[in-house]
Design a protein around this motif. Structure first.
Motif, PDB file in Angstrom:
ATOM      1  N   ASP A   1       0.811  -1.219   0.000  1.00 59.69           N
ATOM      2  CA  ASP A   1       0.000   0.000   0.000  1.00 59.69           C
ATOM      3  C   ASP A   1       0.844   1.267   0.000  1.00 59.69           C
ATOM      4  OD1 ASP A   1      -2.443  -1.357   0.017  1.00 59.69           O
ATOM      5  OD2 ASP A   1      -2.386  -1.588   2.206  1.00 59.69           O
TER       6      ASP A   1
ATOM      7  N   GLU B   1       2.728   4.436  -1.127  1.00 57.07           N
ATOM      8  CA  GLU B   1       2.610   5.380  -2.232  1.00 57.07           C
ATOM      9  C   GLU B   1       3.784   6.350  -2.233  1.00 57.07           C
ATOM     10  OE1 GLU B   1      -1.147   7.273  -1.558  1.00 57.07           O
ATOM     11  OE2 GLU B   1      -2.286   5.638  -2.499  1.00 57.07           O
TER      12      GLU B   1
ATOM     13  N   LYS C   1       0.089   3.509  -5.177  1.00 57.62           N
ATOM     14  CA  LYS C   1       0.509   2.208  -4.668  1.00 57.62           C
ATOM     15  C   LYS C   1       0.372   1.128  -5.743  1.00 57.62           C
ATOM     16  CE  LYS C   1      -4.043   1.309  -2.612  1.00 57.62           C
ATOM     17  NZ  LYS C   1      -4.763   1.074  -1.343  1.00 57.62           N
ATOM     18  N   PRO C   2       1.260   0.140  -5.709  1.00 57.52           N
ATOM     19  CA  PRO C   2       2.414   0.009  -4.815  1.00 57.52           C
ATOM     20  C   PRO C   2       3.627   0.742  -5.383  1.00 57.52           C
ATOM     21  CG  PRO C   2       2.210  -1.970  -6.136  1.00 57.52           C
ATOM     22  CD  PRO C   2       1.077  -1.065  -6.547  1.00 57.52           C
TER      23      PRO C   2
END
Length: 231
Positions: free
Chosen positions: A100, A102, A110-111
């Motif tokens: 997750d 960012e 993300k990713p």
């Protein structure tokens, strides 16, 4: 016989390095049961110590580990994979705590795998300078090692960041401290440039015979056979 012995000697350093890190996960040093999970501070310290040790054996240039939740940590040897204008003695870390992560500073959702400079004396993460879309679980080194659940050498590849031909030794990581069957955690790899292996062979075979020359040329030529990128 001499070629085999020289090759094994040239390759034993990444094997020992990966074994040390793998054992650290299996005995619980670098991994705690959820919600604690990965011990990032100890992992980064051990990886940095190992890559400093590997400097004494040649350009064993990259250590990295990916996990089943998408987390990733990689150390490049100093001077490798740095942005233009960066000091020559810095190390580079690529890091994402999970799938997750960012990188809004670079316009990447993300990713995202984020790149940082690391202090040359301590390996501590400092300035962020780049980001790239990335999921370690979709890479061949990860998926193949997870499928086979055994130590393995990769095929030759072109490193995505440095554009040098290289190959990797990868280990599956399991949590032996969990109840029941060992739980799969991720994959640990150490990379070596093919040019360093070729140089080692060339130094060992100094009598100039055709067989020795062909052995070195074969190692160099083979680097062009596989254009897939790691890690």
């Amino acid at each position: 016989r001499q070629a085999k012995a020289t090759l094994e000697k040239s390759l034993d350093v990444p094997v020992m390095n990966s074994q040390l890190l793998r054992d650290s996960f299996q005995n619980g040093l670098l991994y705690r049961s959820p919600p604690q999970g990965i011990n990032w501070a100890d992992l980064s310290s051990l990886e940095f110590a190992q890559i400093r040790t590997l400097q004494g054996f040649g350009r064993y240039y990259h250590l990295w580990v990916g996990f089943d939740d998408g987390a990733f940590l990689g150390f490049y040897d100093k001077g490798a994979n740095v942005a233009n204008g960066a000091p020559a003695d810095v190390f580079t870390i690529s890091f994402m705590p999970n799938a997750d992560h960012e990188c809004p500073a670079y316009g990447i959702g993300k990713p995202c795998r984020e790149y940082f400079y690391a202090h040359p004396d301590t390996g501590v993460m400092t300035t962020s300078f780049h980001g790239a879309s990335y999921d370690c679980r979709l890479r061949g080194w990860y998926s193949t090692t997870k499928l086979l659940m055994t130590n393995r050498w990769s095929n030759l590849y072109i490193d995505k960041s440095t554009n040098h031909p290289a190959f990797a030794f990868c280990n599956p990581l399991t949590n032996l401290t969990a109840s029941g069957a060992p739980a799969f955690l991720g994959v640990l790899c150490s990379g070596v440039y093919i040019t360093d292996l070729s140089d080692a062979l060339q130094s060992a075979f100094s009598d100039g015979s055709d067989d020795d020359h062909q052995s070195v040329i074969y190692v160099r030529a083979a680097s062009a056979e596989n254009e897939s990128s790691y890690p």
